[in-house]
Design a protein around this motif. Structure first.
Motif, short mmCIF file in Angstrom:
data_model
loop_
_atom_site.label_atom_id
_atom_site.label_comp_id
_atom_site.label_asym_id
_atom_site.label_seq_id
_atom_site.Cartn_x
_atom_site.Cartn_y
_atom_site.Cartn_z
N SER A 23 -15.07 -9.02 0.99
CA SER A 23 -15.60 -8.17 -0.08
C SER A 23 -14.51 -7.36 -0.78
O SER A 23 -14.75 -6.79 -1.84
CB SER A 23 -16.65 -7.22 0.50
OG SER A 23 -16.07 -6.40 1.51
N GLN A 24 -13.33 -7.30 -0.20
CA GLN A 24 -12.28 -6.48 -0.78
C GLN A 24 -11.55 -7.23 -1.89
O GLN A 24 -11.13 -8.37 -1.71
CB GLN A 24 -11.28 -6.05 0.29
CG GLN A 24 -10.22 -5.08 -0.22
CD GLN A 24 -9.36 -4.53 0.90
OE1 GLN A 24 -9.67 -4.71 2.06
NE2 GLN A 24 -8.28 -3.85 0.55
N ASP A 25 -11.40 -6.60 -3.02
CA ASP A 25 -10.71 -7.18 -4.16
C ASP A 25 -9.24 -6.77 -4.07
O ASP A 25 -8.87 -5.65 -4.44
CB ASP A 25 -11.34 -6.67 -5.45
CG ASP A 25 -10.68 -7.25 -6.70
OD1 ASP A 25 -9.65 -7.94 -6.57
OD2 ASP A 25 -11.20 -7.00 -7.81
N CYS A 26 -8.39 -7.68 -3.58
CA CYS A 26 -6.99 -7.33 -3.37
C CYS A 26 -6.26 -7.09 -4.69
O CYS A 26 -5.33 -6.27 -4.74
CB CYS A 26 -6.29 -8.41 -2.55
SG CYS A 26 -6.63 -8.29 -0.77
N ALA A 27 -6.64 -7.78 -5.74
CA ALA A 27 -5.99 -7.55 -7.03
C ALA A 27 -6.20 -6.11 -7.49
O ALA A 27 -5.27 -5.44 -7.95
CB ALA A 27 -6.51 -8.53 -8.06
N SER A 28 -7.42 -5.60 -7.32
CA SER A 28 -7.69 -4.21 -7.69
C SER A 28 -6.99 -3.24 -6.75
O SER A 28 -6.47 -2.20 -7.17
CB SER A 28 -9.20 -3.94 -7.68
OG SER A 28 -9.86 -4.73 -8.65
N SER A 29 -6.97 -3.60 -5.46
CA SER A 29 -6.33 -2.73 -4.47
C SER A 29 -4.85 -2.54 -4.74
O SER A 29 -4.30 -1.46 -4.49
CB SER A 29 -6.53 -3.32 -3.06
OG SER A 29 -5.82 -2.59 -2.10
N LEU A 30 -4.20 -3.58 -5.26
CA LEU A 30 -2.76 -3.53 -5.47
C LEU A 30 -2.37 -3.02 -6.86
O LEU A 30 -1.18 -2.98 -7.18
CB LEU A 30 -2.16 -4.92 -5.25
CG LEU A 30 -2.31 -5.49 -3.84
CD1 LEU A 30 -1.77 -6.91 -3.78
CD2 LEU A 30 -1.61 -4.62 -2.81
N GLU A 31 -3.33 -2.63 -7.66
CA GLU A 31 -3.01 -2.13 -8.99
C GLU A 31 -2.21 -0.84 -8.92
O GLU A 31 -2.37 -0.03 -8.00
CB GLU A 31 -4.31 -1.86 -9.79
CG GLU A 31 -4.98 -3.12 -10.31
CD GLU A 31 -6.21 -2.78 -11.14
OE1 GLU A 31 -6.52 -1.58 -11.28
OE2 GLU A 31 -6.86 -3.72 -11.62
N VAL A 32 -1.35 -0.65 -9.89
CA VAL A 32 -0.54 0.57 -9.99
C VAL A 32 -0.96 1.33 -11.24
O VAL A 32 -0.77 0.85 -12.36
CB VAL A 32 0.97 0.23 -10.08
CG1 VAL A 32 1.79 1.50 -10.28
CG2 VAL A 32 1.42 -0.50 -8.83
N HIS A 33 -1.56 2.49 -11.03
CA HIS A 33 -1.89 3.34 -12.18
C HIS A 33 -2.14 4.76 -11.67
O HIS A 33 -2.70 4.97 -10.59
CB HIS A 33 -3.13 2.82 -12.93
CG HIS A 33 -4.33 2.61 -12.05
ND1 HIS A 33 -5.14 3.63 -11.64
CD2 HIS A 33 -4.82 1.47 -11.48
CE1 HIS A 33 -6.11 3.13 -10.88
NE2 HIS A 33 -5.93 1.84 -10.76
N PRO A 34 -1.72 5.76 -12.42
CA PRO A 34 -1.95 7.15 -12.01
C PRO A 34 -3.42 7.51 -12.12
O PRO A 34 -4.10 7.13 -13.08
CB PRO A 34 -1.09 7.96 -12.99
CG PRO A 34 -0.95 7.08 -14.19
CD PRO A 34 -0.96 5.67 -13.68
N THR A 35 -3.93 8.24 -11.12
CA THR A 35 -5.34 8.64 -11.13
C THR A 35 -5.52 10.14 -10.94
O THR A 35 -6.60 10.66 -11.20
CB THR A 35 -6.12 7.90 -10.02
OG1 THR A 35 -5.53 8.20 -8.75
CG2 THR A 35 -6.10 6.40 -10.25
N LEU A 36 -4.49 10.85 -10.47
CA LEU A 36 -4.63 12.27 -10.21
C LEU A 36 -4.33 13.07 -11.47
O LEU A 36 -3.25 12.96 -12.06
CB LEU A 36 -3.69 12.70 -9.09
CG LEU A 36 -4.02 12.20 -7.68
CD1 LEU A 36 -3.02 12.75 -6.68
CD2 LEU A 36 -5.43 12.58 -7.27
N ALA A 37 -5.28 13.91 -11.86
CA ALA A 37 -5.08 14.75 -13.04
C ALA A 37 -4.40 16.06 -12.67
O ALA A 37 -3.69 16.64 -13.49
CB ALA A 37 -6.43 15.03 -13.70
#
Length: 706
Positions: A23-37
């Motif tokens: 069920s785990q989407d490894c492509a999404s898991s390995l994405e690099v993007h800032p999320t903390l505001a």
């Protein structure tokens, strides 16, 4: 810890645990993007679930990222752990020179390094992630890499499009590969374990003979003897046909990386001297020149050809070799030229156009790819896999230099609580035994530096100092024997720690009644020695334990014979003075502090003798055993549990904190409180009646033996 003497042995091979759930989407898991505001407090997943580049320990040689022949792109392997899934995802990123990065492949699972030669056997596990090197074809149109599929490493090929194609070559684990000189084939090395497995299966029907293949602390079965069987084959990328590799093609598996080390006419390499220190040698093949300068020693990684007749390299230098510097040496000249220096950890440095591209990590910054301009001395991040980490509320880190009681240079890092208040004394936790680069959780990553700091602790991370016998030209065996005589090196390491801890107490920073110590492997041995030879520490946590008389049978015949060469007793009755200096079993009532042990199921047996003795003496000790684990813990969920219990342990013994009655940890705390009460009643008096030599002040020399 028993295994601490042997993890430097080279080898190859892989074992896989565990894979991500479907069920785990490894492509999404390995994405690099800032999320903390905005900044927030650090939590365990910030450390355990970083996007990591390269292996978690350097047991294999070779690059973890590679530059395309036209210097326009970089390929690097990545992995991310998941605590909730107790799993990993791995993938390959390609980064363009303009910083555009794309994930070209991803999938579940991660491979772990296994030893090729572990005292005459093969396949012994380490818990260290396997090195995955993506490789470019000579014309830069193709990229090949290894990918874990159904527990086996397979070849994958990318041609610059959106599609990654499998290269089907058989059923065996591929451990290494190179593009052929023709550009139309890949030469690969595959590990064939079928015959060894069959032989052990047949032997099981008549019973295994207890011999040098056994390491009882790790398994109740023997390991395959000898080195593993490897197949060297070549696959045609056009029609997929497979044939045996020629002798010349086999040599590609051990040949130096031409693109990283030089040209076919001129190359550079390091040659170890009598003390094992790498020294620079370079020049035309067959006519290499050694660099005569002292600044051409302590070379880290592989050198490269920076210009015609000019070699670039990275070396360790400065106080206790705590700095890393980049040099250039014109072949044949007397002295190299120093271009750049940093206290950060650099790795895998390779030319990237007119710049140098290195893996880089700082004390509060996980590894990233940094592009260093050697002309200006500036650098720019090319690939930042963890952009959120800089937004966490972290404790400030201060680099410290000092000497121990033998005059040996030492260094480490002091991490302050994020809300540190000047003039206040804080509880202190010592973390061993490396303090280079990102301070995640010490060697083995079980003692989370920034989580300790978040919860109000000062954290002293100590780099293991050089041996007192370094520089004497001794063989490895002889140096080990000298180090073990009277535990000379162990005393030196303990002095390095005690000296700085005492200085922090005298400076009014650390509370002398609330000092803890931790360690894995060699670090756990230092903790064991401190339990009998120091009065500074009030609680300890280790990943495994202990050096005890039972090691003479638990280690197995071949390992015990090696220990005997190094000066360890051949039987429990031999050399009682040596055992009296290290054995917790023989000194159970003298152990100075409570000990938490969180051990792998592949190692916990070596702790049982001490556990029984300590419990009988009412010396506080608690043991937790983690299944499917080895020397370096592999499971993300296990590591998270280890983190949390270490925090609870030190909160209990150093800060007097108790969980609420409805907490799931209340039963654990009640057990520790019972230990504490019995210890106070039965043991404090005997612990305080130690000989004067034990727990001596760090500046005092050891008392001479009579």
């Amino acid at each position: 810890m028993l295994i601490s003497l042997v993890l430097g042995i080279a080898g190859a091979g892989a074992a896989a645990v565990p894979a991500a759930p479907a069920s785990q989407d490894c492509a999404s898991s390995l994405e690099v993007h800032p999320t903390l505001a905005k900044p927030r407090a650090i939590v365990d997943r910030d450390l355990i679930e970083t996007l990591d580049l390269g292996p978690n320990a350097p047991l294999e040689s070779g690059p973890y990222f590679t530059v395309s022949p036209d210097n326009a792109r970089v390929a690097v392997g990545v992995r991310r752990a998941s605590i909730a899934g107790d799993s990993y995802c791995t993938g390959i990123y390609v980064i363009d020179r303009d910083r555009g990065a794309r994930l070209i492949d991803s999938g579940p699972g991660v491979s772990f390094f296994r030893f090729d030669n572990f005292y005459g056997t093969n396949g012994f596990p380490s818990g260290v992630t396997k090195l995955i090197t993506p490789r470019w074809s000579a014309d830069g149109t193709l990229l090949a890499f290894l990918k874990l599929v159904d527990g086996k490493l397979e070849l994958r090929l990318w041609d610059g499009t959106r599609t990654v194609k499998p290269v089907t070559v058989g059923t065996h684990d591929i451990v290494d590969f190179r593009f052929g000189d023709d550009g139309r084939s890949i030469i690969y090395k595959a590990r064939d374990e079928s015959s060894a497995r069959l032989a052990l299966r047949e032997e099981s029907l008549t019973g295994y003979r207890f011999d040098d293949r056994y390491f009882p602390f790790a398994s109740n079965l023997p390991w395959p003897s000898g080195i593993p069987t490897y197949r060297y084959e070549a696959v045609n990328l056009g029609d997929g046909s497979v044939r045996a590799a020629s002798e010349a093609e086999k040599q590609l598996m051990t040949a130096k990386e031409v693109e990283a080390h030089g040209t076919r006419d001129v190359h550079a390499k390091t040659v170890p001297d009598a003390n094992g220190v790498g020294r620079l040698v370079a020049g035309p093949i067959g006519k290499e020149h050694p660099c005569p300068s002292a600044a051409c020693a302590e070379v880290e990684g592989e050198p490269w050809i920076a210009a015609p007749n000019v070699v670039g390299y990275v070396r360790r230098e400065g106080w206790a070799r705590s700095e890393m510097a980049i040099y250039e040496w014109t072949i044949g000249s007397a002295e190299p030229r120093r271009l750049y220096s940093t206290s950060n950890l650099l790795s895998n440095c390779t030319p990237f156009g007119t710049d140098l591209l290195c893996g880089r990590e700082g004390s509060t910054r996980p590894r990233y790819l940094d592009r260093i301009n050697l002309r200006t001395g500036t650098s720019t991040s090319l690939f930042e896999p963890n952009p959120n980490f800089g937004k966490l509320a972290l404790g400030r880190v201060e680099r410290l230099h000092w000497t121990n009681d033998r005059g040996i240079e030492c260094f480490g890092d002091l991490t302050y609580p994020p809300d540190y208040q000047r003039g206040r004394r804080y509880p202190l936790i010592v973390v061993q035994y490396e303090s280079r680069g990102f301070l995640r959780g010490g060697t083995g990553d079980e003692f989370p530096v920034q989580l300790f700091a978040r919860d109000g602790y000062l954290v002293l991370t100590v780099q293991r100092p050089r041996s007192p016998f370094f520089g004497q030209g001794l063989s490895a065996i002889e140096r080990q024997r000298r180090q073990n005589e009277g535990f000379a090196e162990r005393r030196s390491i303990l002095s390095a720690i005690e000296t700085k801890v005492t200085q922090l107490v005298e400076a009014g920073l650390a509370d002398p009644e609330r000092i803890g110590i931790t360690g894995l492997s060699d670090g756990s041995t230092t903790v064991q020695f401190a339990a009998l030879h120091s009065k500074l520490f009030k609680a300890a946590s280790v990943s495994g334990c202990c050096w005890e008389p039972s090691q003479t049978w638990l280690s197995g015949p071949s390992l015990q014979n090696y220990y005997h060469e190094l000066g360890w007793p051949a039987s429990p009755e031999d050399d009682p003075r040596m055992w009296s200096d290290i054995s917790l079993t023989r000194n159970a009532s003298r152990v100075a502090f409570p000990i938490l042990i969180q051990a792998a199921d592949g190692e916990y047996l070596v702790a049982l003798e001490a556990i029984r003795a300590l419990r009988a003496a009412n010396s506080p000790v608690d043991l937790f055993v983690f299944p499917d684990e080895v020397h370096i813990k592999r499971h993300p969920a296990a590591r998270a549990s280890i983190y949390r219990r270490n925090l609870r342990w030190f909160d209990f013994w150093l800060s007097g904190k108790r969980p609420t009655s409805d907490s799931g940890d209340a039963e654990e705390a009640a057990r520790w409180a019972d230990m504490q009460q019995k210890w106070r009643t039965d043991r404090i008096a005997s612990v305080s009646q130690r000989p004067l030599e034990i727990g001596r002040a760090p500046h005092q020399p050891p008392k001479a033996r009579q």
